[in-house]
Motif scaffolding. Structure first.
Motif, PDB file in Angstrom:
ATOM      1  N   THR A  14       0.850  -1.187   0.000  1.00 22.70           N
ATOM      2  CA  THR A  14       0.000   0.000   0.000  1.00 22.70           C
ATOM      3  C   THR A  14       0.881   1.230   0.000  1.00 22.70           C
ATOM      4  OG1 THR A  14      -1.765  -1.102   1.230  1.00 22.70           O
ATOM      5  CG2 THR A  14      -1.752   1.293   1.301  1.00 22.70           C
ATOM      6  N   LYS A  15       0.471   2.205  -0.775  1.00 19.94           N
ATOM      7  CA  LYS A  15       1.206   3.479  -0.788  1.00 19.94           C
ATOM      8  C   LYS A  15       0.198   4.613  -0.933  1.00 19.94           C
ATOM      9  CE  LYS A  15       5.152   5.895  -2.555  1.00 19.94           C
ATOM     10  NZ  LYS A  15       6.394   5.832  -3.247  1.00 19.94           N
ATOM     11  N   THR A  16       0.400   5.663  -0.176  1.00 21.48           N
ATOM     12  CA  THR A  16      -0.453   6.845  -0.223  1.00 21.48           C
ATOM     13  C   THR A  16       0.259   7.933  -1.012  1.00 21.48           C
ATOM     14  OG1 THR A  16      -1.496   6.257   1.860  1.00 21.48           O
ATOM     15  CG2 THR A  16      -1.677   8.562   1.175  1.00 21.48           C
ATOM     16  N   PHE A  17      -0.500   8.580  -1.883  1.00 19.89           N
ATOM     17  CA  PHE A  17       0.030   9.620  -2.755  1.00 19.89           C
ATOM     18  C   PHE A  17      -0.743  10.913  -2.520  1.00 19.89           C
ATOM     19  CE2 PHE A  17       0.624   5.553  -4.800  1.00 19.89           C
ATOM     20  CZ  PHE A  17       1.937   5.614  -5.250  1.00 19.89           C
ATOM     21  N   ASP A  18      -0.078  12.050  -2.717  1.00 20.23           N
ATOM     22  CA  ASP A  18      -0.794  13.321  -2.727  1.00 20.23           C
ATOM     23  C   ASP A  18      -1.755  13.293  -3.906  1.00 20.23           C
ATOM     24  OD1 ASP A  18       0.592  14.358  -0.536  1.00 20.23           O
ATOM     25  OD2 ASP A  18       2.204  15.127  -1.808  1.00 20.23           O
ATOM     26  N   ARG A  19      -2.907  13.891  -3.719  1.00 15.75           N
ATOM     27  CA  ARG A  19      -3.910  13.907  -4.791  1.00 15.75           C
ATOM     28  C   ARG A  19      -3.611  15.073  -5.736  1.00 15.75           C
ATOM     29  NH1 ARG A  19      -8.809  15.393  -6.028  1.00 15.75           N
ATOM     30  NH2 ARG A  19      -9.090  16.731  -4.221  1.00 15.75           N
ATOM     31  N   VAL A  20      -2.497  14.910  -6.471  1.00 22.68           N
ATOM     32  CA  VAL A  20      -2.040  15.899  -7.446  1.00 22.68           C
ATOM     33  C   VAL A  20      -1.633  15.164  -8.717  1.00 22.68           C
ATOM     34  CG1 VAL A  20      -1.272  17.569  -5.702  1.00 22.68           C
ATOM     35  CG2 VAL A  20       0.336  15.869  -6.573  1.00 22.68           C
ATOM     36  N   ALA A  21      -1.609  15.878  -9.829  1.00 25.64           N
ATOM     37  CA  ALA A  21      -1.330  15.270 -11.137  1.00 25.64           C
ATOM     38  C   ALA A  21       0.017  14.543 -11.174  1.00 25.64           C
ATOM     39  CB  ALA A  21      -1.397  16.327 -12.237  1.00 25.64           C
ATOM     40  N   THR A  69      -4.952   6.557  -1.989  1.00 28.30           N
ATOM     41  CA  THR A  69      -4.158   5.403  -1.608  1.00 28.30           C
ATOM     42  C   THR A  69      -4.318   4.301  -2.640  1.00 28.30           C
ATOM     43  OG1 THR A  69      -4.411   5.930   0.725  1.00 28.30           O
ATOM     44  CG2 THR A  69      -3.761   3.686   0.212  1.00 28.30           C
ATOM     45  N   VAL A  70      -3.208   3.705  -3.023  1.00 28.58           N
ATOM     46  CA  VAL A  70      -3.222   2.578  -3.957  1.00 28.58           C
ATOM     47  C   VAL A  70      -2.738   1.358  -3.187  1.00 28.58           C
ATOM     48  CG1 VAL A  70      -2.331   1.650  -6.124  1.00 28.58           C
ATOM     49  CG2 VAL A  70      -2.698   4.122  -5.884  1.00 28.58           C
ATOM     50  N   SER A  71      -3.513   0.275  -3.265  1.00 27.37           N
ATOM     51  CA  SER A  71      -3.144  -0.974  -2.614  1.00 27.37           C
ATOM     52  C   SER A  71      -3.161  -2.093  -3.631  1.00 27.37           C
ATOM     53  CB  SER A  71      -4.138  -1.324  -1.491  1.00 27.37           C
ATOM     54  OG  SER A  71      -4.135  -0.331  -0.501  1.00 27.37           O
ATOM     55  N   VAL A  72      -2.214  -2.998  -3.507  1.00 26.19           N
ATOM     56  CA  VAL A  72      -2.226  -4.240  -4.277  1.00 26.19           C
ATOM     57  C   VAL A  72      -2.491  -5.336  -3.255  1.00 26.19           C
ATOM     58  CG1 VAL A  72      -0.951  -5.802  -5.780  1.00 26.19           C
ATOM     59  CG2 VAL A  72      -0.627  -3.326  -5.997  1.00 26.19           C
ATOM     60  N   LEU A  73      -3.592  -6.048  -3.444  1.00 29.66           N
ATOM     61  CA  LEU A  73      -4.008  -7.073  -2.504  1.00 29.66           C
ATOM     62  C   LEU A  73      -3.308  -8.398  -2.831  1.00 29.66           C
ATOM     63  CD1 LEU A  73      -7.774  -6.087  -2.496  1.00 29.66           C
ATOM     64  CD2 LEU A  73      -5.983  -5.341  -0.941  1.00 29.66           C
ATOM     65  N   PRO A  74      -3.304  -9.349  -1.897  1.00 29.67           N
ATOM     66  CA  PRO A  74      -2.603 -10.609  -2.131  1.00 29.67           C
ATOM     67  C   PRO A  74      -3.055 -11.359  -3.391  1.00 29.67           C
ATOM     68  CG  PRO A  74      -3.171 -10.413   0.175  1.00 29.67           C
ATOM     69  CD  PRO A  74      -3.841  -9.267  -0.544  1.00 29.67           C
ATOM     70  N   ASP A  75      -4.315 -11.203  -3.780  1.00 31.33           N
ATOM     71  CA  ASP A  75      -4.823 -11.869  -4.989  1.00 31.33           C
ATOM     72  C   ASP A  75      -4.603 -11.013  -6.235  1.00 31.33           C
ATOM     73  OD1 ASP A  75      -6.668  -9.876  -4.484  1.00 31.33           O
ATOM     74  OD2 ASP A  75      -8.382 -11.220  -4.294  1.00 31.33           O
ATOM     75  N   TRP A  77      -5.670  -8.043  -6.894  1.00 25.55           N
ATOM     76  CA  TRP A  77      -6.630  -6.974  -7.142  1.00 25.55           C
ATOM     77  C   TRP A  77      -5.926  -5.684  -6.747  1.00 25.55           C
ATOM     78  CZ3 TRP A  77     -11.921  -6.637  -8.549  1.00 25.55           C
ATOM     79  CH2 TRP A  77     -12.501  -7.855  -8.926  1.00 25.55           C
ATOM     80  N   VAL A  78      -6.237  -4.613  -7.457  1.00 30.83           N
ATOM     81  CA  VAL A  78      -5.685  -3.296  -7.150  1.00 30.83           C
ATOM     82  C   VAL A  78      -6.839  -2.431  -6.668  1.00 30.83           C
ATOM     83  CG1 VAL A  78      -4.553  -1.247  -8.101  1.00 30.83           C
ATOM     84  CG2 VAL A  78      -3.901  -3.525  -8.914  1.00 30.83           C
ATOM     85  N   GLU A  79      -6.576  -1.636  -5.643  1.00 26.12           N
ATOM     86  CA  GLU A  79      -7.610  -0.780  -5.074  1.00 26.12           C
ATOM     87  C   GLU A  79      -7.075   0.642  -4.979  1.00 26.12           C
ATOM     88  OE1 GLU A  79     -10.220  -2.375  -1.865  1.00 26.12           O
ATOM     89  OE2 GLU A  79      -9.187  -0.831  -0.687  1.00 26.12           O
ATOM     90  N   VAL A  80      -7.856   1.586  -5.485  1.00 25.54           N
ATOM     91  CA  VAL A  80      -7.498   3.010  -5.403  1.00 25.54           C
ATOM     92  C   VAL A  80      -8.581   3.703  -4.595  1.00 25.54           C
ATOM     93  CG1 VAL A  80      -7.046   5.132  -6.688  1.00 25.54           C
ATOM     94  CG2 VAL A  80      -6.302   2.925  -7.632  1.00 25.54           C
ATOM     95  N   TRP A  81      -8.189   4.317  -3.494  1.00 28.92           N
ATOM     96  CA  TRP A  81      -9.132   4.927  -2.567  1.00 28.92           C
ATOM     97  C   TRP A  81      -8.926   6.442  -2.517  1.00 28.92           C
ATOM     98  CZ3 TRP A  81      -8.471   7.929   1.727  1.00 28.92           C
ATOM     99  CH2 TRP A  81      -9.594   8.117   2.535  1.00 28.92           C
ATOM    100  N   ASP A  82     -10.067   7.161  -2.418  1.00 29.44           N
ATOM    101  CA  ASP A  82     -10.015   8.606  -2.139  1.00 29.44           C
ATOM    102  C   ASP A  82     -11.181   8.967  -1.237  1.00 29.44           C
ATOM    103  OD1 ASP A  82     -12.233  10.174  -3.734  1.00 29.44           O
ATOM    104  OD2 ASP A  82     -11.432   8.740  -5.182  1.00 29.44           O
ATOM    105  N   ASP A  83     -11.188  10.189  -0.741  1.00 31.48           N
ATOM    106  CA  ASP A  83     -12.183  10.640   0.237  1.00 31.48           C
ATOM    107  C   ASP A  83     -13.567  10.931  -0.336  1.00 31.48           C
ATOM    108  OD1 ASP A  83     -10.782  10.558   2.637  1.00 31.48           O
ATOM    109  OD2 ASP A  83      -9.931  12.550   2.362  1.00 31.48           O
TER     110      ASP A  83
END
Length: 133
Positions: A14-21, A69-75, A77-83
């Motif tokens: 998992t890694k969190t990124f600033d919400r910028v271009a 936040t971008v996460s790569v799950l054990p299977d 799957w990729v997940e991108v989360w925002d507020d």
């Protein structure tokens, strides 16, 4: 697109990124590296990178909050989360438009992608598994 409540899962990375271009290529490279380190075929790594770019771009342009936040799950799957609780929606675009096709790419390259509401934070996650994995 399936929509449901978000339940936290244990991520491989998992890694969190600033919400910028500028975070888009950073997230793309990071997710591709995680996929490559998992031993995934190079073509699938490229599909993952493309989809991460599309979904993180949407989070940057249409999301909320200062981070995504971008996460790569054990299977894998990729997940991108925002507020933002706002669901992604398909836009009508001209054939020569350079943008607005993120959901089309997800439908073609990751059928069964999901949009998950996070009832606790009010945000959402877009989750996908590239076709072929």
């Amino acid at each position: 697109m399936r929509t449901s409540e978000h339940q936290a899962e244990i991520a491989t990375a998992t890694k969190t990124f600033d919400r910028v271009a500028n975070s888009v290529p950073e997230a793309r490279h990071w997710a591709g590296k995680v996929y490559a380190e998992a031993g995934v075929d190079e073509c699938l790594v490229e599909v993952c990178e493309l989809l991460v770019s599309e979904v993180v771009t949407n989070a940057v342009r249409h999301g909320a909050g200062s981070k995504c936040t971008v996460s790569v799950l054990p299977d894998l799957w990729v997940e991108v989360w925002d507020d933002s609780p706002m669901l992604p929606r398909r836009r009508v675009v001209d054939s020569d438009s350079e943008g607005g096709r993120g959901l089309e790419f997800l439908e073609m390259l990751a059928p069964g992608y999901q949009v998950l509401h996070d009832a606790t934070s009010g945000g959402k996650a877009v989750r996908f598994l590239p076709k072929g994995w």
